[in-house]
Design an enzyme around this catalytic site. Sequence first.
Site, PDB file in Angstrom:
ATOM      1  N   LYS A  54       0.835  -1.202   0.000  1.00  0.00           N
ATOM      2  CA  LYS A  54       0.000   0.000   0.000  1.00  0.00           C
ATOM      3  C   LYS A  54       0.873   1.256   0.000  1.00  0.00           C
ATOM      4  CE  LYS A  54      -3.891  -2.121   2.426  1.00  0.00           C
ATOM      5  NZ  LYS A  54      -4.514  -2.403   3.719  1.00  0.00           N
ATOM      6  N   GLN A  98      -5.367  -1.609   9.587  1.00  0.00           N
ATOM      7  CA  GLN A  98      -5.199  -2.948   9.016  1.00  0.00           C
ATOM      8  C   GLN A  98      -5.845  -4.003   9.927  1.00  0.00           C
ATOM      9  OE1 GLN A  98      -3.766  -3.597   5.991  1.00  0.00           O
ATOM     10  NE2 GLN A  98      -4.334  -5.721   6.274  1.00  0.00           N
ATOM     11  N   ASP A 121     -11.804   2.161   3.857  1.00  0.00           N
ATOM     12  CA  ASP A 121     -12.132   0.730   3.865  1.00  0.00           C
ATOM     13  C   ASP A 121     -13.625   0.501   3.676  1.00  0.00           C
ATOM     14  OD1 ASP A 121     -10.422  -1.385   3.836  1.00  0.00           O
ATOM     15  OD2 ASP A 121     -10.160  -1.545   5.999  1.00  0.00           O
TER      16      ASP A 121
END
Length: 294
Positions: A54, A98, A121
């Site tokens: 990422k 995460q 997200d």
Amino acid sequence: MTAKIIDGKVIAAELRARVADEVARVKREHNLVPGLAVVLVGNDPASEVYVRSKHTQTQAAGMASFEHKLPADVSQGDLLALVAKLNRDPAVHGILVQLPLPKGLNTEAVINAIDPAKDVDGLHPNNAGRLAGGFEALSPCTPLGCIILTKSVHASLEGLNAIVIGRSNLVGRPLVQLLLNENASVTIAHSRSRDLPGLVKRADLVYAAVGKPEMVRGDWLKPGATVIDVGINRIPKEDGKTRLVGDVAYQEALAVAGAVTPVPGGVGQMTVACLLVNTLRAACAIAGLPKPAV
């Protein structure tokens, strides 16, 4: 006739290039640099690899990348304090914590603490609710990638019969909403569905996101169906090593389907590319700019 292999690597690269062009444009025209903050708690090896990817791709697209690594024994309060700080930071337009988090941390509380406008997200209840209502929302990255891959085969999904196998909040449920927004007819199936092969047989579009290696067999598929395999499973090889397979029996599917995503090289390639899309969209929305052309 062998099915078309949907090359996620190529499609993701094209998407990242379009994102980079739009990032350069908003920088030039509005002096806006989209920023993504990724929070990694603990040292799960798979998560570390993913976070590195990422970081690299965010910078390659011309965005600002902020990494925050916290120890596995961080307190809930300290983690929430970091999220609150990122919510207030004007240089940060996207926040991604995460998952999975180490045991002892409340995942739901952390997701709920993220500013919905920065929730790249797409997991905050505000975004999930807006998506379910058919409104503009930040959508989870993997389902978004699934739709883009499907549209590389079908210009329109309107009227097509789709089945989503798996009902997780990260993939299955939001994917159903995205398909409904594309005017597909959608069945959501799971481990307790009766006659799953029969349900799959009727579908023009098959999305497997159940986490069971090669569960979907070739003879389940309608000839010519488009198959998007979200599964990533490690299974042992005879030499004691492991190999990656999806939730679909790939070789069997190639003989029946019209188009199939491979594992690896399919959906996984799209997830980070769609994270960049969400960060750019979030930055433009927060700045009051029109939606970018990605």
